[in-house]
Design an enzyme around this catalytic site. Sequence first.
Site, mmCIF file in Angstrom:
data_model
loop_
_atom_site.group_PDB
_atom_site.id
_atom_site.type_symbol
_atom_site.label_atom_id
_atom_site.label_comp_id
_atom_site.label_asym_id
_atom_site.label_seq_id
_atom_site.Cartn_x
_atom_site.Cartn_y
_atom_site.Cartn_z
ATOM 1 N N LYS A 24 -5.951 -6.086 3.445
ATOM 2 C CA LYS A 24 -6.145 -5.612 4.818
ATOM 3 C C LYS A 24 -7.613 -5.741 5.208
ATOM 4 O O LYS A 24 -8.519 -5.773 4.370
ATOM 5 C CB LYS A 24 -5.684 -4.160 4.994
ATOM 6 C CG LYS A 24 -6.483 -3.113 4.203
ATOM 7 C CD LYS A 24 -7.793 -2.666 4.867
ATOM 8 C CE LYS A 24 -8.604 -1.768 3.961
ATOM 9 N NZ LYS A 24 -9.992 -1.555 4.450
ATOM 10 N N SER A 33 -4.765 -0.693 -3.511
ATOM 11 C CA SER A 33 -3.837 0.073 -2.680
ATOM 12 C C SER A 33 -2.600 -0.747 -2.336
ATOM 13 O O SER A 33 -1.470 -0.254 -2.351
ATOM 14 C CB SER A 33 -4.531 0.518 -1.388
ATOM 15 O OG SER A 33 -5.580 1.414 -1.663
ATOM 16 N N ASP A 79 -5.419 4.490 1.803
ATOM 17 C CA ASP A 79 -5.016 3.203 2.370
ATOM 18 C C ASP A 79 -3.589 2.818 2.016
ATOM 19 O O ASP A 79 -3.004 1.922 2.631
ATOM 20 C CB ASP A 79 -5.946 2.081 1.878
ATOM 21 C CG ASP A 79 -7.304 2.097 2.545
ATOM 22 O OD1 ASP A 79 -7.446 2.749 3.601
ATOM 23 O OD2 ASP A 79 -8.235 1.461 2.009
#
Length: 287
Positions: free
Chosen positions: A11, A102, A135
């Site tokens: 991300k 994550s 996250d």
Amino acid sequence: MEKILETAYAKINLGLDVLGKRPDGYHEVRMVMQSIGLSDAVELEESEVLVVETDNGGLAGGPGNLAWKAATLLAERCGKIPNVHIRLKKKIFLAAGLAGGSSDAAAVLRGLNRLWQLGLQVTELETLAAELGSDIPFCIAGGTALAEGRGELLRKLPEAPSLTLVLAKPKLEVSTGWVYGNFRQEQVAQRPDIDGIIKALEQGAVAPLLASCGNVLESVTIPAYPVIAQIKERMLAAGSEYALMSGSGPTVFAVAKDEKESKQILAALTDLDLETAVTTTVKKERI
């Protein structure tokens, strides 16, 4: 023996704002998070014991790994013995501000939900994920989302326009805890316009979207690691319309118009000691 395959997408933060310190010690944040194509492959299959295997020598696969913690937590909550072999094939840079660990943990939760036929819904997986890290709830479904609270309160947003991204990470590790611990509101020169980002996403407009982006954590990480500013400057000079540090850093992403411009940006960075990748924004998982 059945093998479950999951893709763990990295991300970036299109916008990251810190509103203040919470009573629980965390910081109150308001972020727009975006999945990107750079990803790890996560394989899961039944085993006699819990094993987390990685193909990156810099990443241990034992109990400290978030994938291990995710398997253990889900097993405890669902009355299972976590006898599963998890293989992490790493492409996401380590300790990079890209949520690699994550995303792996989220992929394990999704994959075990399938392997063990638990039938858990996305919201249930996100609630479990919040116990592991801020996250991880976003990484369950990914896509484009507003994250508030300490990052666990999610609202899905319209998908971001397709963007070509050049990623560059200097060979250093930045502690997220250290960055947040040294964050001071008075040191922030420019904040992201989170509402402006949301409006631009609703309109599907790239220029207003980029004009609203920003990351207040640059005020901590860049003074400590000036190479991050150097990377941004090189990217912009090579033609990128926008460049920003992701998360607590040190990875910087640049928006490129096309493949030709992405190559120009990479060429401008060749004398720096960096990990690099070219990728795109991606849509949310269909769970």
